[in-house]
Scaffold this active site. Structure first.
Site, mmCIF file in Angstrom:
data_model
loop_
_atom_site.group_PDB
_atom_site.id
_atom_site.type_symbol
_atom_site.label_atom_id
_atom_site.label_comp_id
_atom_site.label_asym_id
_atom_site.label_seq_id
_atom_site.Cartn_x
_atom_site.Cartn_y
_atom_site.Cartn_z
ATOM 1 N NE ARG A 159 2.602 0.763 2.766
ATOM 2 C CZ ARG A 159 1.826 -0.231 2.368
ATOM 3 N NH1 ARG A 159 2.171 -1.487 2.607
ATOM 4 N NH2 ARG A 159 0.702 0.026 1.726
ATOM 5 C CG HIS A 209 -2.558 0.903 -3.283
ATOM 6 N ND1 HIS A 209 -3.289 -0.004 -2.566
ATOM 7 C CD2 HIS A 209 -2.592 0.484 -4.579
ATOM 8 C CE1 HIS A 209 -3.769 -0.939 -3.403
ATOM 9 N NE2 HIS A 209 -3.361 -0.650 -4.624
ATOM 10 C CG ASN A 224 -0.135 2.557 4.554
ATOM 11 O OD1 ASN A 224 -0.739 3.271 3.768
ATOM 12 N ND2 ASN A 224 -0.393 1.273 4.693
ATOM 13 C CE1 TYR A 234 -6.848 0.190 -0.447
ATOM 14 C CE2 TYR A 234 -7.390 2.515 -0.536
ATOM 15 C CZ TYR A 234 -6.448 1.499 -0.505
ATOM 16 O OH TYR A 234 -5.103 1.802 -0.508
ATOM 17 N NE ARG A 257 1.571 -6.529 -1.125
ATOM 18 C CZ ARG A 257 0.577 -5.797 -0.600
ATOM 19 N NH1 ARG A 257 -0.104 -4.943 -1.341
ATOM 20 N NH2 ARG A 257 0.258 -5.924 0.668
ATOM 21 C CE LYS A 305 -2.344 3.751 0.675
ATOM 22 N NZ LYS A 305 -2.652 2.894 1.846
ATOM 23 C CG PHE A 351 -9.238 -0.600 8.367
ATOM 24 C CD1 PHE A 351 -9.031 -0.377 7.013
ATOM 25 C CD2 PHE A 351 -8.972 -1.869 8.884
ATOM 26 C CE1 PHE A 351 -8.580 -1.395 6.177
ATOM 27 C CE2 PHE A 351 -8.520 -2.891 8.054
ATOM 28 C CZ PHE A 351 -8.326 -2.655 6.705
ATOM 29 C CD GLU A 397 -5.421 -2.283 -6.885
ATOM 30 O OE1 GLU A 397 -5.854 -2.902 -5.905
ATOM 31 O OE2 GLU A 397 -4.223 -1.920 -6.990
ATOM 32 C CB THR A 409 0.092 -2.944 6.102
ATOM 33 O OG1 THR A 409 -0.079 -3.953 5.100
ATOM 34 C CG2 THR A 409 -1.081 -1.975 6.052
HETATM 35 P P1 ATP Z 1 -2.538 -1.096 0.267
HETATM 36 O O1 ATP Z 1 -3.673 -1.967 -0.218
HETATM 37 O O2 ATP Z 1 -2.958 0.345 0.511
HETATM 38 O O3 ATP Z 1 -1.323 -1.211 -0.610
HETATM 39 P P2 ATP Z 1 -1.773 -3.148 2.115
HETATM 40 O O4 ATP Z 1 -2.092 -4.077 0.999
HETATM 41 O O5 ATP Z 1 -0.406 -3.195 2.701
HETATM 42 O O6 ATP Z 1 -2.055 -1.630 1.681
HETATM 43 P P3 ATP Z 1 -4.367 -3.721 3.204
HETATM 44 O O7 ATP Z 1 -4.605 -4.778 4.197
HETATM 45 O O8 ATP Z 1 -4.782 -3.936 1.786
HETATM 46 O O9 ATP Z 1 -2.822 -3.308 3.281
HETATM 47 O O10 ATP Z 1 -5.067 -2.403 3.766
HETATM 48 C C1 ATP Z 1 -5.382 -1.327 2.890
HETATM 49 C C2 ATP Z 1 -5.091 -0.019 3.602
HETATM 50 O O11 ATP Z 1 -6.009 0.156 4.671
HETATM 51 C C3 ATP Z 1 -3.720 0.078 4.288
HETATM 52 O O12 ATP Z 1 -2.689 0.412 3.404
HETATM 53 C C4 ATP Z 1 -3.959 1.167 5.305
HETATM 54 O O13 ATP Z 1 -3.939 2.462 4.695
HETATM 55 C C5 ATP Z 1 -5.378 0.844 5.750
HETATM 56 N N1 ATP Z 1 -5.398 -0.030 6.935
HETATM 57 C C6 ATP Z 1 -5.097 -1.351 6.968
HETATM 58 N N2 ATP Z 1 -5.217 -1.850 8.214
HETATM 59 C C7 ATP Z 1 -5.618 -0.801 8.986
HETATM 60 C C8 ATP Z 1 -5.931 -0.649 10.363
HETATM 61 N N3 ATP Z 1 -5.867 -1.688 11.205
HETATM 62 N N4 ATP Z 1 -6.323 0.581 10.795
HETATM 63 C C9 ATP Z 1 -6.403 1.617 9.947
HETATM 64 N N5 ATP Z 1 -6.126 1.544 8.624
HETATM 65 C C10 ATP Z 1 -5.734 0.363 8.151
HETATM 66 MG MG MG Z 2 -3.893 -4.019 -0.107
#
Ligand code: ATP
Ligand code: MG
Length: 141
Positions: free
Chosen positions: A103, A116, A113, A50, A86, A10, A58, A127, A92
């Site tokens: 992470r 992805h 973070n 997304y 993962r 990212k 968010f 994707e 996350t």
């Molecule tokens: P990713 O999809 O990016 O691999 P993830 O699957 O671990 O991450 P998701 O729940 O899919 O987490 O959230 C997608 C992304 O949105 C997170 O990686 C983070 O960048 C952002 N995000 C998630 N929760 C929050 C939050 N509470 N506040 C701000 N940003 C958030």
């Molecule tokens: Mg995700």
């Protein structure tokens, strides 16, 4: 179980100069890089990528963050790739990520973070198609 997943280094991690170190972790964990590029996502591209999160509070912040600088999407291959990757990246929120995960090592917050990872085989396919055409993916080797 499918063998591919879509990873992104990212914008926060690219900006911090951690792209190479993160790719090194990925390769040392046994993943093969089958496609890779550096791109600056447009707002439309990030919103589409997304879209599953569009009702979340968010979402706007997430889209702006993903467009804030270049990122490095990659198609990775390994047995059980989605779950294995993962596990490698951790939770996350870096505060909850296990020691040694990407992470834990490189993320600064739950929003910024570092990486992805796809969350299912079905989403991995979608994707990969979001970033790569057929000709950009290594078919063997
Ligand atoms: P990713 O999809 O990016 O691999 P993830 O699957 O671990 O991450 P998701 O729940 O899919 O987490 O959230 C997608 C992304 O949105 C997170 O990686 C983070 O960048 C952002 N995000 C998630 N929760 C929050 C939050 N509470 N506040 C701000 N940003 C958030
Ligand atoms: Mg995700």
């Amino acid at each position: 179980m499918s063998k591919i997943t879509l990873a992104i280094v990212k914008p926060d991690a690219v900006k911090a100069g951690n792209t190479g170190a993160i790719i090194d972790h990925i390769i040392k964990a046994g993943f093969k890089v089958k496609a890779m590029k550096m791109v600056r996502m447009t707002k439309e591209s990030a919103m589409g990528f997304y879209e599953v999160h569009k009702e979340r509070p968010f979402y706007g912040e997430l889209v702006d963050f993903m467009c804030s600088g270049p990122c490095v999407p990659m198609m990775l291959e390994k047995e059980n790739a989605v779950a294995e990757y993962r596990k490698l990246i951790g939770a996350t929120d870096p505060a909850q990520a296990d020691e040694g995960t990407i992470r834990k090592l490189f993320a600064t917050s739950k929003a910024e973070n570092a990486v992805h990872g796809s969350d299912s085989d079905e989403n991995a396919k979608l994707e990969v198609a979001h970033f790569f055409s057929r000709g950009e993916i290594l078919s063997n080797g």
